[in-house]
Design a protein around this motif. Structure first.
Motif, PDB file in Angstrom:
ATOM      1  N   ARG A  91      10.198   0.218 -27.855  1.00 22.49           N
ATOM      2  CA  ARG A  91      10.328   1.008 -26.528  1.00 22.49           C
ATOM      3  C   ARG A  91       9.401   0.324 -25.430  1.00 22.49           C
ATOM      4  NH1 ARG A  91      11.929   6.195 -24.867  1.00 22.49           N
ATOM      5  NH2 ARG A  91      12.425   6.188 -22.755  1.00 22.49           N
ATOM      6  N   THR A 254      18.881   0.060 -30.499  1.00 24.31           N
ATOM      7  CA  THR A 254      19.011   1.493 -30.726  1.00 24.31           C
ATOM      8  C   THR A 254      20.175   1.499 -31.948  1.00 24.31           C
ATOM      9  OG1 THR A 254      18.726   2.212 -28.476  1.00 24.31           O
ATOM     10  CG2 THR A 254      20.109   3.695 -29.946  1.00 24.31           C
ATOM     11  N   THR A 260      14.503   4.443 -30.632  1.00 31.11           N
ATOM     12  CA  THR A 260      15.065   5.650 -29.632  1.00 31.11           C
ATOM     13  C   THR A 260      15.722   5.241 -28.341  1.00 31.11           C
ATOM     14  OG1 THR A 260      13.387   7.052 -30.608  1.00 31.11           O
ATOM     15  CG2 THR A 260      14.204   7.850 -28.736  1.00 31.11           C
ATOM     16  N   GLY A 266      19.077  10.177 -24.033  1.00 31.08           N
ATOM     17  CA  GLY A 266      18.699   9.498 -25.433  1.00 31.08           C
ATOM     18  C   GLY A 266      20.014   9.110 -26.135  1.00 31.08           C
TER      19      GLY A 266
END
Length: 301
Positions: A91, A254, A260, A266
């Protein structure tokens, strides 16, 4: 008569000047050495090494900006004895995408626009170096510089996680996934940045165009995704991510790296959609390389 007088020796006034060029008799290192030299010099130039102090300021500043948040996160994790890092390895690059885009915008034109502006590309090709050597060296140099920029904070996070005595297996797995993600990001961003920069010899135009392609596109796609999510069109959110480089990387990691998603709600792409994302990313990388080959093939004629 005047010519005859000028040719008459007059003692110490007589001089013989040999202005011929001496042939080089030393070793010839060939294309491989030239390609490695161009790569190393381009990589060093991406951080201002071997250039003026002014040229070092922006790339070094961006490198520090990339690493400082990671250092803060590590300090907090160690001080509070946290059980997990505040941000996943995969991330981090998405969060710092604006800094990465600014780096590409500043160093992409620096890598190729100067050669076009000062017309030095034909000089490269006058030596034992071909178009493919030039393109590969420049592409590899910018991709390597980007990998250093994006991998350094991940190393900081990983070392900090081990110092905080977090689970070694989980952290090593996450760190590996993060490295794969930023490697793919580096190849994609380097290709896009070089293609745009090679279109114009004007560095300012190149910087603006790269920022628009990398950073502004992310803002536009994220906004449209948020609107679609609020309008209960959640199925469209993953497909909209195909229109921005950073959301493409987000979708790939992802779908295949267990990351995530930063998409609204999400809701990242499924595995099937992730295949489409991966094909688009690889297609853009290959397409960028092909466009650079065509561009510099014409310049070298």
């Amino acid at each position: 008569m005047a010519v005859e007088q000028s040719l008459t020796p007059r003692g110490e006034q007589t001089r013989i000047h040999d202005i011929g060029y001496r042939h080089y008799d030393g070793p010839r290192l060939g294309r491989a050495y030239a390609r490695r030299s161009l790569y190393s010099q381009s990589l060093r130039g991406s951080y201002g090494l071997g250039r003026s102090v002014k040229s070092k300021v922006l790339p070094m500043l961006l490198f520090v900006v990339m690493c400082v948040p990671a250092l803060i996160m590590v300090a907090v994790a160690v001080a509070t004895k946290a059980k997990a890092l505040p941000v996943d390895y995969t991330r981090y690059a998405v969060i710092m995408q604006a800094v990465i885009g600014l780096y590409v915008a500043s160093q992409g034109p620096q890598s190729v626009s100067r050669d076009l502006r000062f017309k030095t590309v034909p000089l490269y090709f006058s030596r034992p170096i071909e178009t493919v050597d030039y393109v590969r060296a420049k592409y590899a140099a910018l991709a390597s510089a980007l990998f250093v920029l994006t991998a350094a904070p991940l190393i900081v996070l990983y070392v900090g996680a081990l110092l905080a005595k977090l689970d070694f297996v989980d952290q090593t797995k996450g760190f590996g996934q993060g490295l794969v993600s930023v490697a793919l990001l580096s190849l994609l961003f380097a290709g896009i940045g070089l293609v745009i920069s090679s279109v114009t010899p004007r560095r300012g135009f190149g910087i603006a165009a790269v920022i628009a392609a990398l950073t502004i596109s992310y803002g536009a796609v994220s906004t449209v995704q948020a609107i679609a999510f609020e309008q209960s069109s959640s199925s469209a959110v993953p497909w909209l991510g195909l229109f921005s480089p950073i959301t493409l990387i987000d979708g790939v990691q992802t779908a295949f790296l267990g990351a995530t998603s930063a998409f609204p709600g999400g809701q990242g792409p499924s595995t099937g959609q992730g295949v489409v994302y991966l094909v688009v990313v690889l297609g853009l990388i290959a397409g960028s390389y092909g466009l650079l080959m065509r561009r510099y093939g014409k310049v070298g004629l």
